[in-house]
Design a protein around this motif. Structure first.
Motif, PDB file in Angstrom:
ATOM      1  N   GLN A 188       0.988  -0.950  -0.081  1.00  9.39           N
ATOM      2  CA  GLN A 188      -0.053  -0.005  -0.128  1.00  9.39           C
ATOM      3  C   GLN A 188       1.043   1.206   0.051  1.00  9.39           C
ATOM      4  OE1 GLN A 188      -2.037  -1.002   3.579  1.00  9.39           O
ATOM      5  NE2 GLN A 188      -3.749  -1.952   2.715  1.00  9.39           N
ATOM      6  N   GLN A 189       1.856   1.329   0.706  1.00 12.01           N
ATOM      7  CA  GLN A 189       2.875   2.459   1.008  1.00 12.01           C
ATOM      8  C   GLN A 189       3.498   2.595  -0.408  1.00 12.01           C
ATOM      9  OE1 GLN A 189       5.162   2.015   4.291  1.00 12.01           O
ATOM     10  NE2 GLN A 189       3.475   1.510   5.727  1.00 12.01           N
ATOM     11  N   ILE A 190       4.058   1.393  -1.010  1.00 12.93           N
ATOM     12  CA  ILE A 190       4.666   1.659  -2.388  1.00 12.93           C
ATOM     13  C   ILE A 190       3.654   2.141  -3.505  1.00 12.93           C
ATOM     14  CG2 ILE A 190       5.667   0.275  -4.367  1.00 12.93           C
ATOM     15  CD1 ILE A 190       6.982  -1.288  -2.132  1.00 12.93           C
ATOM     16  N   GLU A 191       2.424   1.787  -3.445  1.00 16.67           N
ATOM     17  CA  GLU A 191       1.518   2.330  -4.380  1.00 16.67           C
ATOM     18  C   GLU A 191       1.083   3.973  -4.281  1.00 16.67           C
ATOM     19  OE1 GLU A 191      -1.085  -1.894  -4.881  1.00 16.67           O
ATOM     20  OE2 GLU A 191      -1.772  -0.174  -3.436  1.00 16.67           O
ATOM     21  N   LEU A 192       1.238   4.443  -3.203  1.00 23.99           N
ATOM     22  CA  LEU A 192       0.954   5.635  -2.781  1.00 23.99           C
ATOM     23  C   LEU A 192       2.149   6.447  -2.839  1.00 23.99           C
ATOM     24  CD1 LEU A 192      -2.296   5.300  -0.372  1.00 23.99           C
ATOM     25  CD2 LEU A 192      -1.947   6.410  -2.680  1.00 23.99           C
TER      26      LEU A 192
ATOM     27  N   LEU B  66      -0.341  10.347   4.869  1.00 33.86           N
ATOM     28  CA  LEU B  66      -0.931  11.488   4.951  1.00 33.86           C
ATOM     29  C   LEU B  66      -2.703  10.929   4.828  1.00 33.86           C
ATOM     30  CD1 LEU B  66       0.715  14.132   2.517  1.00 33.86           C
ATOM     31  CD2 LEU B  66       0.234  14.224   5.046  1.00 33.86           C
ATOM     32  N   TRP B  67      -2.974  10.057   4.002  1.00 34.91           N
ATOM     33  CA  TRP B  67      -4.120   9.516   3.803  1.00 34.91           C
ATOM     34  C   TRP B  67      -4.708   8.755   5.019  1.00 34.91           C
ATOM     35  CZ3 TRP B  67      -6.202   7.421  -1.575  1.00 34.91           C
ATOM     36  CH2 TRP B  67      -7.493   6.705  -1.252  1.00 34.91           C
ATOM     37  N   TYR B  68      -3.625   7.997   5.528  1.00 38.99           N
ATOM     38  CA  TYR B  68      -3.880   7.023   6.824  1.00 38.99           C
ATOM     39  C   TYR B  68      -4.302   7.737   7.848  1.00 38.99           C
ATOM     40  CZ  TYR B  68      -3.128   3.113   9.973  1.00 38.99           C
ATOM     41  OH  TYR B  68      -3.371   2.241  10.987  1.00 38.99           O
ATOM     42  N   PHE B  69      -3.415   8.860   8.202  1.00 33.99           N
ATOM     43  CA  PHE B  69      -3.816   9.777   9.291  1.00 33.99           C
ATOM     44  C   PHE B  69      -5.080  10.619   8.998  1.00 33.99           C
ATOM     45  CE2 PHE B  69      -2.967  14.029  11.664  1.00 33.99           C
ATOM     46  CZ  PHE B  69      -3.058  13.463  12.945  1.00 33.99           C
ATOM     47  N   THR B  70      -5.406  11.091   7.903  1.00 35.01           N
ATOM     48  CA  THR B  70      -6.517  11.790   7.578  1.00 35.01           C
ATOM     49  C   THR B  70      -7.548  10.852   7.809  1.00 35.01           C
ATOM     50  OG1 THR B  70      -5.316  13.228   5.967  1.00 35.01           O
ATOM     51  CG2 THR B  70      -7.872  13.000   6.046  1.00 35.01           C
TER      52      THR B  70
ATOM     53  N   PHE C 201      -9.450   0.234  13.304  1.00 36.81           N
ATOM     54  CA  PHE C 201      -9.941  -1.003  12.679  1.00 36.81           C
ATOM     55  C   PHE C 201     -10.734  -0.534  11.244  1.00 36.81           C
ATOM     56  CE2 PHE C 201      -8.716  -3.262  16.638  1.00 36.81           C
ATOM     57  CZ  PHE C 201      -8.232  -4.116  15.904  1.00 36.81           C
ATOM     58  N   ASN C 202     -11.369   0.547  11.141  1.00 36.48           N
ATOM     59  CA  ASN C 202     -12.070   0.890  10.008  1.00 36.48           C
ATOM     60  C   ASN C 202     -11.256   1.762   9.017  1.00 36.48           C
ATOM     61  OD1 ASN C 202     -15.026  -0.070  10.090  1.00 36.48           O
ATOM     62  ND2 ASN C 202     -14.444   0.509  12.500  1.00 36.48           N
ATOM     63  N   ILE C 203      -9.923   1.911   9.308  1.00 34.50           N
ATOM     64  CA  ILE C 203      -9.338   2.639   8.108  1.00 34.50           C
ATOM     65  C   ILE C 203      -9.077   1.736   6.967  1.00 34.50           C
ATOM     66  CG2 ILE C 203      -6.951   3.503   7.771  1.00 34.50           C
ATOM     67  CD1 ILE C 203      -6.605   4.094  10.701  1.00 34.50           C
ATOM     68  N   SER C 204      -9.283   2.298   5.786  1.00 35.49           N
ATOM     69  CA  SER C 204      -9.148   0.999   4.667  1.00 35.49           C
ATOM     70  C   SER C 204      -7.881   0.373   4.502  1.00 35.49           C
ATOM     71  CB  SER C 204      -9.369   2.073   3.290  1.00 35.49           C
ATOM     72  OG  SER C 204      -8.448   2.998   3.202  1.00 35.49           O
ATOM     73  N   PHE C 205      -6.884   1.001   4.834  1.00 36.62           N
ATOM     74  CA  PHE C 205      -5.734   0.368   4.710  1.00 36.62           C
ATOM     75  C   PHE C 205      -5.658  -0.923   5.777  1.00 36.62           C
ATOM     76  CE2 PHE C 205      -4.387   4.522   3.706  1.00 36.62           C
ATOM     77  CZ  PHE C 205      -4.138   4.312   2.206  1.00 36.62           C
ATOM     78  N   GLU C 206      -6.360  -0.624   7.036  1.00 37.72           N
ATOM     79  CA  GLU C 206      -6.178  -1.717   7.884  1.00 37.72           C
ATOM     80  C   GLU C 206      -7.358  -2.665   7.570  1.00 37.72           C
ATOM     81  OE1 GLU C 206      -4.022  -2.286  10.093  1.00 37.72           O
ATOM     82  OE2 GLU C 206      -2.894  -0.398  10.111  1.00 37.72           O
ATOM     83  N   ARG C 207      -8.454  -2.196   7.216  1.00 33.88           N
ATOM     84  CA  ARG C 207      -9.630  -3.302   6.774  1.00 33.88           C
ATOM     85  C   ARG C 207      -9.071  -4.211   5.711  1.00 33.88           C
ATOM     86  NH1 ARG C 207     -14.812  -2.141   6.971  1.00 33.88           N
ATOM     87  NH2 ARG C 207     -14.919  -2.333   4.693  1.00 33.88           N
TER      88      ARG C 207
ATOM     89  N   TYR D 270     -12.056  -0.947   0.257  1.00 34.45           N
ATOM     90  CA  TYR D 270     -12.255  -1.076   1.578  1.00 34.45           C
ATOM     91  C   TYR D 270     -12.665   0.185   2.032  1.00 34.45           C
ATOM     92  CZ  TYR D 270     -10.569  -5.563   0.978  1.00 34.45           C
ATOM     93  OH  TYR D 270     -10.452  -7.213   0.536  1.00 34.45           O
ATOM     94  N   VAL D 271     -12.620   1.124   1.348  1.00 34.67           N
ATOM     95  CA  VAL D 271     -13.102   2.490   1.878  1.00 34.67           C
ATOM     96  C   VAL D 271     -14.491   2.530   2.199  1.00 34.67           C
ATOM     97  CG1 VAL D 271     -13.178   4.942   1.419  1.00 34.67           C
ATOM     98  CG2 VAL D 271     -11.235   3.765   0.583  1.00 34.67           C
ATOM     99  N   LYS D 272     -14.860   2.787   3.495  1.00 36.38           N
ATOM    100  CA  LYS D 272     -16.209   3.139   3.934  1.00 36.38           C
ATOM    101  C   LYS D 272     -16.742   4.394   3.602  1.00 36.38           C
ATOM    102  CE  LYS D 272     -17.579   0.261   7.559  1.00 36.38           C
ATOM    103  NZ  LYS D 272     -17.562   0.186   9.042  1.00 36.38           N
ATOM    104  N   LYS D 273     -17.939   4.521   3.118  1.00 36.13           N
ATOM    105  CA  LYS D 273     -18.571   5.754   2.955  1.00 36.13           C
ATOM    106  C   LYS D 273     -19.061   6.597   4.320  1.00 36.13           C
ATOM    107  CE  LYS D 273     -18.545   5.122  -1.576  1.00 36.13           C
ATOM    108  NZ  LYS D 273     -17.453   4.608  -1.943  1.00 36.13           N
TER     109      LYS D 273
END
Length: 110
Positions: free
Chosen positions: A46-50, A57-61, A78-84, A107-110
């Motif tokens: 995930q880190q390489i892709e971004l 920045l995305w993770y923290f936001t 547990f609801n961060i898309s990367f963790e999901r 895995y991004v929740k709305k």
């Protein structure tokens, strides 16, 4: 991926922290835990892709948004898309071989 056992760099309550290309582990035994290592490998991908910095920045936001949404640190985490994505697929040791680019978006929740 470079595994380093150093519990003082791992936040309290966490077993590991991935900061490309390093994975800091709180416990030496986790070096042999294939499921745990696969979870961290998913984060590396995930880190390489971004391109690394945007990942953080995305993770923290997203964490802050989930914290506002759930008003609970653990549930927010547990609801961060990367963790999901990582938790959902950590037991599939072949997941990264067939994973599509930017799969965490599923895995991004709305």
């Amino acid at each position: 991926m470079i595994l380093i056992v150093f519990k003082y760099l791992t936040p309290r309550g966490f077993r590991g922290l991935t900061f490309y290309p390093f994975v800091f582990l709180a416990d030496r035994d986790d070096k042999l835990n294939k499921v745990f290592i696969n979870h961290e490998k998913i984060h590396i991908r995930q880190q390489i892709e971004l391109l690394i910095l945007p990942f953080y920045l995305w993770y923290f936001t997203e964490y802050l948004l989930r914290l506002i949404q759930y008003k609970d640190r653990k549930e927010a985490y547990f609801n961060i898309s990367f963790e999901r994505e990582a938790y959902k697929n950590e037991k599939d040791l072949n997941y990264l071989k067939q994973r599509s680019f930017w799969r965490f978006l599923k895995y991004v929740k709305k």
